[in-house]
Design a protein around this motif. Structure first.
Motif, PDB file in Angstrom:
ATOM      1  N   ALA A   1       0.517  -9.225  -4.150  1.00 19.95           N
ATOM      2  CA  ALA A   1       1.283  -9.111  -2.905  1.00 19.95           C
ATOM      3  C   ALA A   1       1.904 -10.451  -2.534  1.00 19.95           C
ATOM      4  O   ALA A   1       3.067 -10.521  -2.108  1.00 19.95           O
ATOM      5  N   TYR A   2       1.128 -11.538  -2.703  1.00 21.71           N
ATOM      6  CA  TYR A   2       1.637 -12.873  -2.368  1.00 21.71           C
ATOM      7  C   TYR A   2       2.849 -13.213  -3.229  1.00 21.71           C
ATOM      8  O   TYR A   2       3.883 -13.671  -2.730  1.00 21.71           O
ATOM      9  N   PHE A   3       2.726 -12.970  -4.546  1.00 22.38           N
ATOM     10  CA  PHE A   3       3.842 -13.233  -5.463  1.00 22.38           C
ATOM     11  C   PHE A   3       5.066 -12.406  -5.061  1.00 22.38           C
ATOM     12  O   PHE A   3       6.190 -12.894  -5.020  1.00 22.38           O
ATOM     13  N   ALA A   4       4.814 -11.125  -4.731  1.00 28.05           N
ATOM     14  CA  ALA A   4       5.916 -10.218  -4.392  1.00 28.05           C
ATOM     15  C   ALA A   4       6.648 -10.645  -3.125  1.00 28.05           C
ATOM     16  O   ALA A   4       7.875 -10.646  -3.081  1.00 28.05           O
ATOM     17  N   VAL A   5       5.883 -11.009  -2.081  1.00 26.38           N
ATOM     18  CA  VAL A   5       6.549 -11.380  -0.827  1.00 26.38           C
ATOM     19  C   VAL A   5       7.259 -12.726  -0.954  1.00 26.38           C
ATOM     20  O   VAL A   5       8.291 -12.950  -0.312  1.00 26.38           O
ATOM     21  N   ARG A   6       6.729 -13.602  -1.798  1.00 26.94           N
ATOM     22  CA  ARG A   6       7.421 -14.873  -2.046  1.00 26.94           C
ATOM     23  C   ARG A   6       8.759 -14.618  -2.740  1.00 26.94           C
ATOM     24  O   ARG A   6       9.773 -15.239  -2.410  1.00 26.94           O
ATOM     25  N   MET A   7       8.745 -13.718  -3.718  1.00 33.10           N
ATOM     26  CA  MET A   7       9.982 -13.404  -4.436  1.00 33.10           C
ATOM     27  C   MET A   7      10.980 -12.685  -3.528  1.00 33.10           C
ATOM     28  O   MET A   7      12.169 -12.998  -3.526  1.00 33.10           O
TER      29      MET A   7
ATOM     30  N   PHE B   1      10.692  -6.529  -6.058  1.00 25.50           N
ATOM     31  CA  PHE B   1       9.407  -7.114  -6.453  1.00 25.50           C
ATOM     32  C   PHE B   1       8.272  -6.527  -5.623  1.00 25.50           C
ATOM     33  O   PHE B   1       7.170  -6.341  -6.113  1.00 25.50           O
ATOM     34  N   GLU B   2       8.556  -6.265  -4.351  1.00 26.74           N
ATOM     35  CA  GLU B   2       7.529  -5.670  -3.490  1.00 26.74           C
ATOM     36  C   GLU B   2       7.213  -4.242  -3.932  1.00 26.74           C
ATOM     37  O   GLU B   2       6.063  -3.810  -3.910  1.00 26.74           O
ATOM     38  N   ASP B   3       8.243  -3.499  -4.333  1.00 24.32           N
ATOM     39  CA  ASP B   3       8.022  -2.121  -4.800  1.00 24.32           C
ATOM     40  C   ASP B   3       7.136  -2.111  -6.041  1.00 24.32           C
ATOM     41  O   ASP B   3       6.216  -1.297  -6.163  1.00 24.32           O
ATOM     42  N   LEU B   4       7.406  -3.019  -6.980  1.00 20.72           N
ATOM     43  CA  LEU B   4       6.608  -3.109  -8.209  1.00 20.72           C
ATOM     44  C   LEU B   4       5.165  -3.473  -7.884  1.00 20.72           C
ATOM     45  O   LEU B   4       4.222  -2.919  -8.458  1.00 20.72           O
ATOM     46  N   ALA B   5       4.989  -4.422  -6.954  1.00 16.97           N
ATOM     47  CA  ALA B   5       3.638  -4.838  -6.569  1.00 16.97           C
ATOM     48  C   ALA B   5       2.884  -3.673  -5.931  1.00 16.97           C
ATOM     49  O   ALA B   5       1.684  -3.490  -6.165  1.00 16.97           O
ATOM     50  N   ALA B   6       3.581  -2.871  -5.123  1.00 18.31           N
ATOM     51  CA  ALA B   6       2.948  -1.728  -4.456  1.00 18.31           C
ATOM     52  C   ALA B   6       2.441  -0.710  -5.477  1.00 18.31           C
ATOM     53  O   ALA B   6       1.334  -0.172  -5.345  1.00 18.31           O
ATOM     54  N   VAL B   7       3.230  -0.466  -6.521  1.00 17.31           N
ATOM     55  CA  VAL B   7       2.828   0.472  -7.586  1.00 17.31           C
ATOM     56  C   VAL B   7       1.606  -0.083  -8.332  1.00 17.31           C
ATOM     57  O   VAL B   7       0.637   0.638  -8.600  1.00 17.31           O
ATOM     58  N   PHE B   8       1.645  -1.369  -8.643  1.00 19.87           N
ATOM     59  CA  PHE B   8       0.544  -2.036  -9.336  1.00 19.87           C
ATOM     60  C   PHE B   8      -0.742  -1.938  -8.501  1.00 19.87           C
ATOM     61  O   PHE B   8      -1.811  -1.607  -9.021  1.00 19.87           O
ATOM     62  N   GLU B   9      -0.628  -2.206  -7.196  1.00 20.16           N
ATOM     63  CA  GLU B   9      -1.795  -2.176  -6.327  1.00 20.16           C
ATOM     64  C   GLU B   9      -2.355  -0.763  -6.181  1.00 20.16           C
ATOM     65  O   GLU B   9      -3.573  -0.567  -6.136  1.00 20.16           O
ATOM     66  N   ALA B  10      -1.474   0.234  -6.119  1.00 18.05           N
ATOM     67  CA  ALA B  10      -1.922   1.631  -6.012  1.00 18.05           C
ATOM     68  C   ALA B  10      -2.752   2.020  -7.239  1.00 18.05           C
ATOM     69  O   ALA B  10      -3.770   2.710  -7.130  1.00 18.05           O
ATOM     70  N   SER B  11      -2.320   1.547  -8.418  1.00 18.70           N
ATOM     71  CA  SER B  11      -3.056   1.822  -9.658  1.00 18.70           C
ATOM     72  C   SER B  11      -4.444   1.177  -9.601  1.00 18.70           C
ATOM     73  O   SER B  11      -5.440   1.774 -10.019  1.00 18.70           O
ATOM     74  N   LEU B  12      -4.514  -0.042  -9.065  1.00 15.67           N
ATOM     75  CA  LEU B  12      -5.794  -0.743  -8.959  1.00 15.67           C
ATOM     76  C   LEU B  12      -6.749  -0.018  -8.007  1.00 15.67           C
ATOM     77  O   LEU B  12      -7.949   0.034  -8.256  1.00 15.67           O
ATOM     78  N   ILE B  13      -6.205   0.527  -6.908  1.00 13.58           N
ATOM     79  CA  ILE B  13      -7.042   1.260  -5.949  1.00 13.58           C
ATOM     80  C   ILE B  13      -7.764   2.399  -6.654  1.00 13.58           C
ATOM     81  O   ILE B  13      -8.978   2.565  -6.527  1.00 13.58           O
ATOM     82  N   VAL B  14      -7.007   3.183  -7.415  1.00 10.13           N
ATOM     83  CA  VAL B  14      -7.566   4.352  -8.107  1.00 10.13           C
ATOM     84  C   VAL B  14      -8.646   3.918  -9.101  1.00 10.13           C
ATOM     85  O   VAL B  14      -9.760   4.456  -9.108  1.00 10.13           O
ATOM     86  N   LEU B  15      -8.327   2.929  -9.929  1.00  8.64           N
ATOM     87  CA  LEU B  15      -9.269   2.462 -10.945  1.00  8.64           C
ATOM     88  C   LEU B  15     -10.550   1.915 -10.324  1.00  8.64           C
ATOM     89  O   LEU B  15     -11.657   2.231 -10.765  1.00  8.64           O
TER      90      LEU B  15
END
Length: 198
Positions: free
Chosen positions: A77-83, A99-113
């Motif tokens: 999230a930090y990387f995404a908001v900086r970008m 970049f924020e959209d990509l980070a959101a998808v990545f984070e959603a995957s982590l939540i499930v796992l």
């Protein structure tokens, strides 16, 4: 005279300094919020992993791993908001918000796992009869986790709404999921403490 123009939100306003100022201010606010999340997750990851290892509790250790994925998500999230704080230019008239959209998808995957991992570990613990030596300590750690993650997630949800940041919103959902799994582990440890059954 154009300080109140509203078309800057579309990223192709050709007026004066207002869009750049908005991007800079938004970038500072969202970066600070992401850093708060990184700090809280670093604390909780350390406490859960150390406490879980000392207690011999697979459930608390699994919660520590869950917090470690939260930490990874907050870095994302930090990387995404900086970008995305970079101002729009000719090649990117709508800015760097993707970049924020990509980070959101990545984070959603982590939540499930992470959530699946915690549940599976707890079930395995229950089935094998393995249990913690000091459930009260684990309960204290879970209460700390619930309080910290509730406060930080509320702060992130509020900041995400104010700045229209999908990355911060995803990070807030991540911490909310952690609160739910922490409540589950807290209940389990409470039963162990009350019944003595591991």
């Amino acid at each position: 005279p154009h300080a109140h123009d509203h078309d800057d939100e579309h990223g192709h306003h050709h007026g004066h300094r207002h869009p750049g100022q908005w991007h800079a201010a938004r970038g500072e606010i969202t970066s600070w919020a992401a850093l708060v999340s990184i700090g809280s997750n670093l604390l909780l990851t350390t406490v859960k992993l150390a406490g879980g290892a000392w207690m011999g509790s697979a459930a608390v250790l699994a919660e520590g791993i869950h917090s470690a994925t939260d930490l990874l998500a907050s870095f994302s999230a930090y990387f995404a908001v900086r970008m995305s704080a970079r101002p729009a230019d000719e090649k990117h008239p709508y800015g760097y918000g993707k970049f924020e959209d990509l980070a959101a998808v990545f984070e959603a995957s982590l939540i499930v796992l992470a959530t699946v991992g915690v549940v599976m570990k707890a079930l395995e613990d229950f089935r094998s009869g393995a249990g913690p030596e000091h459930p009260e300590l684990g309960m204290g750690i879970m209460v700390l986790s619930i309080v910290v993650n509730t406060l930080v997630s509320r702060f992130l949800f509020r900041t995400a709404k104010e700045t229209d940041s999908v990355a911060l919103e995803a990070d807030a959902w991540h911490l909310s999921a952690d609160v739910l799994t922490s409540v589950g582990v807290l209940v389990g440890l409470g039963l162990v403490a009350l019944t003595g059954v591991k």
